[in-house]
Scaffold this motif. Structure first.
Motif, PDB file in Angstrom:
ATOM      1  N   LYS A  93       0.825  -1.217   0.000  1.00 39.89           N
ATOM      2  CA  LYS A  93       0.000   0.000   0.000  1.00 39.89           C
ATOM      3  C   LYS A  93       0.856   1.262   0.000  1.00 39.89           C
ATOM      4  N   ASP A  94       1.844   1.310   0.902  1.00 42.89           N
ATOM      5  CA  ASP A  94       2.684   2.504   0.973  1.00 42.89           C
ATOM      6  C   ASP A  94       3.585   2.638  -0.248  1.00 42.89           C
ATOM      7  N   GLU A  97       1.469   4.135  -2.983  1.00 44.01           N
ATOM      8  CA  GLU A  97       1.257   5.562  -2.760  1.00 44.01           C
ATOM      9  C   GLU A  97       2.512   6.372  -3.072  1.00 44.01           C
ATOM     10  N   LYS A 116      -4.777   1.111 -11.440  1.00 41.13           N
ATOM     11  CA  LYS A 116      -5.569   0.881 -10.218  1.00 41.13           C
ATOM     12  C   LYS A 116      -7.055   0.746 -10.542  1.00 41.13           C
TER      13      LYS A 116
END
Length: 234
Positions: A93-94, A97, A116
């Motif tokens: 997830k990080d 991002e 995405k």
């Protein structure tokens, strides 16, 4: 002896009225094909903005601060793993991002947003919702002059265009694979050399990015909120 000039008040008023009429109604000439295309693109951009969330238009500094706050929790050991493969970066997830933030600085975030959106699209189980999301992806990323048009070859675009009225969960697979390869071979390599990534593996605080533009299309989270209201596409 002074010479006096007299102007017809009637003619002046008539001229002003004609000018005003032209400003309001145009010259009466038909639009050129280029003007028509421009108007169509502006309309698509406005439609895209209408369905976005209010917070998407907040100041870019706030958005950057949110990224900084999130990425401060990433350990250098975890960030190092992202350099092992592109898959490991996107699966975290990080990492996803951080990579998205990097693409924004290069003004190519449409690629990761498309990827995405496709990942989210493949999770659909409701046929009606699947059609709406397929339409949203097509309008935003695929069709010519789309707000965030991704770089695809003519054949891939043509296949999607022909199947968009009856989409399947695999409708965007070829396009997603193409965009994935472009990011892996190009953007990912530069990301590993960027200050954003180097700061993470060194444990340094992240610096806010000065983004000069705001994306005008959907983001992944906004695709999740697409409602079954066909009126938004009219």
């Amino acid at each position: 002896m002074e010479t006096l000039f007299f102007f017809s008040q009637l003619n002046m008023c008539e001229s002003k009225e004609k000018t005003f009429f032209k400003l309001i109604h145009g010259s009466g000439k038909e639009e050129t094909s280029k003007e028509a295309k421009t108007r169509a693109k502006d309309k698509r951009n406005r439609l895209s903005l209408l369905v976005q969330k209010p917070e998407f238009h907040e100041d870019t500094h706030c958005s950057s601060s949110a990224y900084v706050a999130e990425e401060k929790r990433v350990s250098p050991e975890e960030a190092v793993k992202w350099g092992e493969s592109f898959d490991k970066l996107l699966s975290h997830k990080d990492g996803l991002e951080a990579f998205t933030r990097f693409l924004k600085t290069e003004f190519s975030d449409e690629n990761i947003e498309f990827w995405k959106a496709c990942e989210d699209f493949k999770k659909n189980k409701d046929p009606q919702n699947m059609m709406l999301k397929a339409k949203a992806i097509y309008d935003t990323f695929i069709q010519n002059d789309a707000p965030q048009e991704v770089n695809l070859d003519f054949h891939t675009k043509e296949v999607i265009t022909k199947s968009i009225t009856q989409p399947t969960l695999r409708s965007f697979d070829a396009a997603q694979s193409r965009v994935y390869q472009l990011m892996e071979q190009d953007s990912y390599t530069r990301f590993l050399k960027s200050d954003i990534y180097l700061d993470l593996i060194e444990g340094r605080p992240q610096k806010p990015s000065n983004l000069r533009r705001r994306s005008r299309s959907f983001t992944y989270n906004e695709f999740q909120d697409v409602k079954s209201d066909v009126a938004i596409w009219l």
